[in-house]
Design an enzyme around this catalytic site. Sequence first.
Site, PDB file in Angstrom:
ATOM      1  CG  ASP A 208      -9.491  52.124 -22.053  1.00  0.00           C
ATOM      2  OD1 ASP A 208      -9.920  52.177 -20.880  1.00  0.00           O
ATOM      3  OD2 ASP A 208      -8.649  52.905 -22.498  1.00  0.00           O
TER       4      ASP A 208
ATOM      5  CE  LYS B   6      -6.132  54.457 -18.306  1.00  0.00           C
ATOM      6  NZ  LYS B   6      -7.580  54.679 -18.405  1.00  0.00           N
TER       7      LYS B   6
ATOM      8  CG  ASP C 142      -8.385  56.799 -15.704  1.00  0.00           C
ATOM      9  OD1 ASP C 142      -8.537  57.901 -15.138  1.00  0.00           O
ATOM     10  OD2 ASP C 142      -8.271  56.668 -16.938  1.00  0.00           O
ATOM     11  CG  LEU C 143     -13.255  54.870 -11.436  1.00  0.00           C
ATOM     12  CD1 LEU C 143     -14.054  54.312 -10.258  1.00  0.00           C
ATOM     13  CD2 LEU C 143     -13.843  54.365 -12.749  1.00  0.00           C
ATOM     14  CE  LYS C 144      -9.423  60.645 -17.312  1.00  0.00           C
ATOM     15  NZ  LYS C 144      -9.589  59.242 -17.712  1.00  0.00           N
TER      16      LYS C 144
ATOM     17  CB  THR D 114     -19.410  63.604  -3.457  1.00  0.00           C
ATOM     18  OG1 THR D 114     -20.610  64.160  -2.905  1.00  0.00           O
ATOM     19  CG2 THR D 114     -19.764  62.447  -4.370  1.00  0.00           C
TER      20      THR D 114
ATOM     21  CB  THR E  61      -4.033  63.448 -23.677  1.00  0.00           C
ATOM     22  OG1 THR E  61      -4.819  62.315 -23.326  1.00  0.00           O
ATOM     23  CG2 THR E  61      -2.939  63.614 -22.664  1.00  0.00           C
TER      24      THR E  61
ATOM     25  N   GLY F 280      -3.017  52.520 -24.171  1.00  0.00           N
ATOM     26  CA  GLY F 280      -4.193  51.689 -24.415  1.00  0.00           C
ATOM     27  C   GLY F 280      -4.136  51.033 -25.767  1.00  0.00           C
ATOM     28  NE  ARG F 281      -7.551  54.427 -28.359  1.00  0.00           N
ATOM     29  CZ  ARG F 281      -8.073  55.638 -28.556  1.00  0.00           C
ATOM     30  NH1 ARG F 281      -9.066  55.789 -29.420  1.00  0.00           N
ATOM     31  NH2 ARG F 281      -7.616  56.673 -27.884  1.00  0.00           N
TER      32      ARG F 281
END
Length: 240
Positions: free
Chosen positions: A18, A40, A67-69, A76, A126, A216-217
Amino acid sequence: MKLNSMSKCISPVIVALDFPTPGAALALAARLDPEHCRLKVGKELFTQRGPAILEPLVQRGFEVFLDLKFHDIPNTVAGACRAAAALGVWMVNVHASGGRAMLEAAREALAKSANRPLLTAVTVLTSLDAAALAEIGYAAPPAAQVEKLARLAYAAGVDGVVCSPQEIAIVKEACGRAFLTVTPGIRPAGTSADDQSRIATPAAAVAAGTDYLVIGRPITQAPDPAAALVAINAGLGIRA
Ligand code: C5P
């Protein structure tokens, strides 16, 4: 149809890239080894850079979770999943709350691809707690809502779900051990929860039976991200 499952990666960790710019993401990836984590790519980087960001990562041998959800009408979402599969990614995801027809359309679109990515469905983000869920009209507590959406995703033939570490056991109980759980909301002891609500340590999530940890962080914002990954893997008994 061949499933993307011949993995050389020995860790369940998926590092969330990210970053606002490709430079920072690629610089981190250059310090990581595809045997020791997956990567990711999410909305921030993909919107900034587009599919071009994936090529150097896939070329270096990383299994990439795109990860485009996706959450839209079935036709579509099917088209988006087909396009994602053509990019050579390892996993794609959709929102389970898009409904059964949308989940089935995603699964069917991917089944036709030559090297099909895994398909996972996001249950409840989450970052949402019970109060935030109630505010958007879901009266059930997060765990009950996750179970409901996991059962729906399982019935639609999806490979697994994205859920919080606190719902791993519920999902495995409802859908079986082979049904994958991908869990963000991972925080090593002593690190900040940031905007995540339903969190657990890497070891607790693995002990609960999760298949993949999205982190991530705690890695990307660490003073030494590569060392942070090594420490997390070591805590899971993975010498990397
Ligand atoms: O920095 P942090 O470890 O919180 O990053 C978690 C990552 O997992 C982010 O990229 C976020 O978009 C993603 N994610 C999440 N919750 C979900 C699905 C994905 O936090 N339900």
